[in-house]
Scaffold this motif. Structure first.
Motif, PDB file in Angstrom:
ATOM      1  N   THR A  17       0.679  -1.009   0.038  1.00  0.00           N
ATOM      2  CA  THR A  17       0.169   0.377  -0.025  1.00  0.00           C
ATOM      3  C   THR A  17       0.703   1.176  -0.383  1.00  0.00           C
ATOM      4  N   SER A  18       0.807   2.026   0.060  1.00  0.00           N
ATOM      5  CA  SER A  18       1.225   3.417  -0.555  1.00  0.00           C
ATOM      6  C   SER A  18       1.780   3.923   1.303  1.00  0.00           C
ATOM      7  N   ASP A  19       1.034   3.704   2.029  1.00  0.00           N
ATOM      8  CA  ASP A  19       1.709   3.971   3.449  1.00  0.00           C
ATOM      9  C   ASP A  19       2.929   2.977   3.759  1.00  0.00           C
ATOM     10  N   GLY A  20       2.790   1.884   2.644  1.00  0.00           N
ATOM     11  CA  GLY A  20       4.278   0.841   2.935  1.00  0.00           C
ATOM     12  C   GLY A  20       3.748  -0.783   3.914  1.00  0.00           C
ATOM     13  N   ARG A  21       2.933  -0.468   3.802  1.00  0.00           N
ATOM     14  CA  ARG A  21       2.646  -2.177   4.803  1.00  0.00           C
ATOM     15  C   ARG A  21       2.089  -3.114   3.194  1.00  0.00           C
ATOM     16  N   ASN A  22       2.238  -4.659   3.821  1.00  0.00           N
ATOM     17  CA  ASN A  22       2.400  -5.273   2.854  1.00  0.00           C
ATOM     18  C   ASN A  22       1.402  -6.223   3.340  1.00  0.00           C
ATOM     19  N   PHE A  23       0.334  -6.110   2.418  1.00  0.00           N
ATOM     20  CA  PHE A  23      -0.848  -7.307   2.426  1.00  0.00           C
ATOM     21  C   PHE A  23      -0.259  -8.694   1.748  1.00  0.00           C
ATOM     22  N   ILE A  24      -0.958 -10.065   2.394  1.00  0.00           N
ATOM     23  CA  ILE A  24      -0.874 -11.019   1.644  1.00  0.00           C
ATOM     24  C   ILE A  24      -1.799 -12.026   1.958  1.00  0.00           C
ATOM     25  N   GLU A  40      -7.878 -14.894   3.895  1.00  0.00           N
ATOM     26  CA  GLU A  40      -6.658 -15.706   4.790  1.00  0.00           C
ATOM     27  C   GLU A  40      -5.825 -14.651   4.477  1.00  0.00           C
ATOM     28  N   SER A  41      -6.374 -13.482   5.121  1.00  0.00           N
ATOM     29  CA  SER A  41      -5.002 -12.465   4.429  1.00  0.00           C
ATOM     30  C   SER A  41      -4.010 -12.228   5.928  1.00  0.00           C
ATOM     31  N   HIS A  42      -3.075 -11.934   5.332  1.00  0.00           N
ATOM     32  CA  HIS A  42      -1.862 -11.727   7.014  1.00  0.00           C
ATOM     33  C   HIS A  42      -1.678 -10.050   6.242  1.00  0.00           C
ATOM     34  N   GLU A  43      -0.720  -9.667   7.451  1.00  0.00           N
ATOM     35  CA  GLU A  43       0.254  -8.410   7.451  1.00  0.00           C
ATOM     36  C   GLU A  43       1.357  -8.787   7.197  1.00  0.00           C
ATOM     37  N   THR A  49      15.103  -5.840  13.793  1.00  0.00           N
ATOM     38  CA  THR A  49      15.767  -6.676  14.671  1.00  0.00           C
ATOM     39  C   THR A  49      15.483  -7.552  14.904  1.00  0.00           C
ATOM     40  N   THR A  50      14.288  -8.501  14.549  1.00  0.00           N
ATOM     41  CA  THR A  50      13.583  -9.166  14.692  1.00  0.00           C
ATOM     42  C   THR A  50      12.817  -9.801  13.505  1.00  0.00           C
ATOM     43  N   GLY A  51      12.655 -11.151  13.441  1.00  0.00           N
ATOM     44  CA  GLY A  51      12.137 -11.597  11.785  1.00  0.00           C
ATOM     45  C   GLY A  51      10.939 -11.311  11.629  1.00  0.00           C
ATOM     46  N   VAL A  52      10.313 -11.346  10.685  1.00  0.00           N
ATOM     47  CA  VAL A  52       9.358 -10.723  10.019  1.00  0.00           C
ATOM     48  C   VAL A  52       7.688 -10.915  10.816  1.00  0.00           C
ATOM     49  N   GLU A  53       7.429  -9.976  11.276  1.00  0.00           N
ATOM     50  CA  GLU A  53       6.053 -10.444  12.439  1.00  0.00           C
ATOM     51  C   GLU A  53       4.547 -10.809  11.303  1.00  0.00           C
ATOM     52  N   GLN A  54       4.108 -11.942  11.482  1.00  0.00           N
ATOM     53  CA  GLN A  54       2.411 -11.921  10.602  1.00  0.00           C
ATOM     54  C   GLN A  54       1.500 -12.157  11.272  1.00  0.00           C
ATOM     55  N   VAL A  55       0.796 -11.144  11.169  1.00  0.00           N
ATOM     56  CA  VAL A  55      -0.447 -10.604  11.501  1.00  0.00           C
ATOM     57  C   VAL A  55      -1.791 -10.898  11.154  1.00  0.00           C
ATOM     58  N   MET A  56      -2.810 -11.527  11.532  1.00  0.00           N
ATOM     59  CA  MET A  56      -3.135 -12.550  10.544  1.00  0.00           C
ATOM     60  C   MET A  56      -4.641 -11.569  10.818  1.00  0.00           C
ATOM     61  N   LEU A  57      -5.171 -12.084   9.439  1.00  0.00           N
ATOM     62  CA  LEU A  57      -6.343 -10.628   9.118  1.00  0.00           C
ATOM     63  C   LEU A  57      -7.388 -11.194   9.010  1.00  0.00           C
ATOM     64  N   GLY A  58      -7.276 -12.361   7.793  1.00  0.00           N
ATOM     65  CA  GLY A  58      -8.610 -12.757   7.637  1.00  0.00           C
ATOM     66  C   GLY A  58      -9.598 -12.110   6.239  1.00  0.00           C
ATOM     67  N   LEU A  59     -10.508 -12.176   6.494  1.00  0.00           N
ATOM     68  CA  LEU A  59     -11.535 -11.095   5.596  1.00  0.00           C
ATOM     69  C   LEU A  59     -11.028  -9.755   5.315  1.00  0.00           C
ATOM     70  N   HIS A  60     -10.096  -9.489   4.308  1.00  0.00           N
ATOM     71  CA  HIS A  60      -9.652  -7.628   4.411  1.00  0.00           C
ATOM     72  C   HIS A  60      -9.961  -7.179   3.219  1.00  0.00           C
ATOM     73  N   ILE A  61     -10.580  -6.064   3.479  1.00  0.00           N
ATOM     74  CA  ILE A  61     -10.887  -4.903   2.565  1.00  0.00           C
ATOM     75  C   ILE A  61      -9.820  -3.536   2.149  1.00  0.00           C
ATOM     76  N   ILE A  62      -9.013  -3.665   1.229  1.00  0.00           N
ATOM     77  CA  ILE A  62      -7.992  -2.688   0.450  1.00  0.00           C
ATOM     78  C   ILE A  62      -8.686  -1.899  -0.223  1.00  0.00           C
ATOM     79  N   ARG A  63      -8.465  -0.074   0.535  1.00  0.00           N
ATOM     80  CA  ARG A  63      -8.696   0.455  -0.249  1.00  0.00           C
ATOM     81  C   ARG A  63      -8.201   0.718  -2.207  1.00  0.00           C
TER      82      ARG A  63
END
Length: 96
Positions: A17-24, A40-43, A49-63
């Protein structure tokens, strides 16, 4: 007229996204303004300093006005990644 995104539907995509977030997630649909519906999405949250954190979101809408890049994910390659060992600077927002 069909969009080039039609071939992405029901496939795993990465959206930056234009604010630099990565959604899968699985692209379930989109509209004429490129609003995206991911299932079945996550960010993925990156850190130096740490590995990649995956934040589970489920069904997600991106404008659509917030979508900067969308691409298909090679699930075989993605499944082999050890995200806990990947360290990276978070992406900066896209400046217009």
């Amino acid at each position: 007229m069909t969009s080039g995104l039609d071939s992405f539907v029901n496939h795993t995509v990465s959206i930056i996204t234009s604010d630099g977030r990565n959604f899968i997630g699985t692209l379930k649909g989109f509209d004429q303004t490129i609003n995206m519906i991911l299932d079945e999405s996550h960010e993925r949250v990156y850190s130096t300093t740490t590995g990649v954190e995956q934040v589970m979101l489920g069904l997600h809408i991106i404008r659509g006005d917030n979508v900067a890049i969308i691409g298909l994910i090679d699930e075989d390659v993605d499944n082999r990644l050890n995200l806990s060992t990947i360290k990276a600077e978070p992406l900066n927002p896209v400046v217009h």
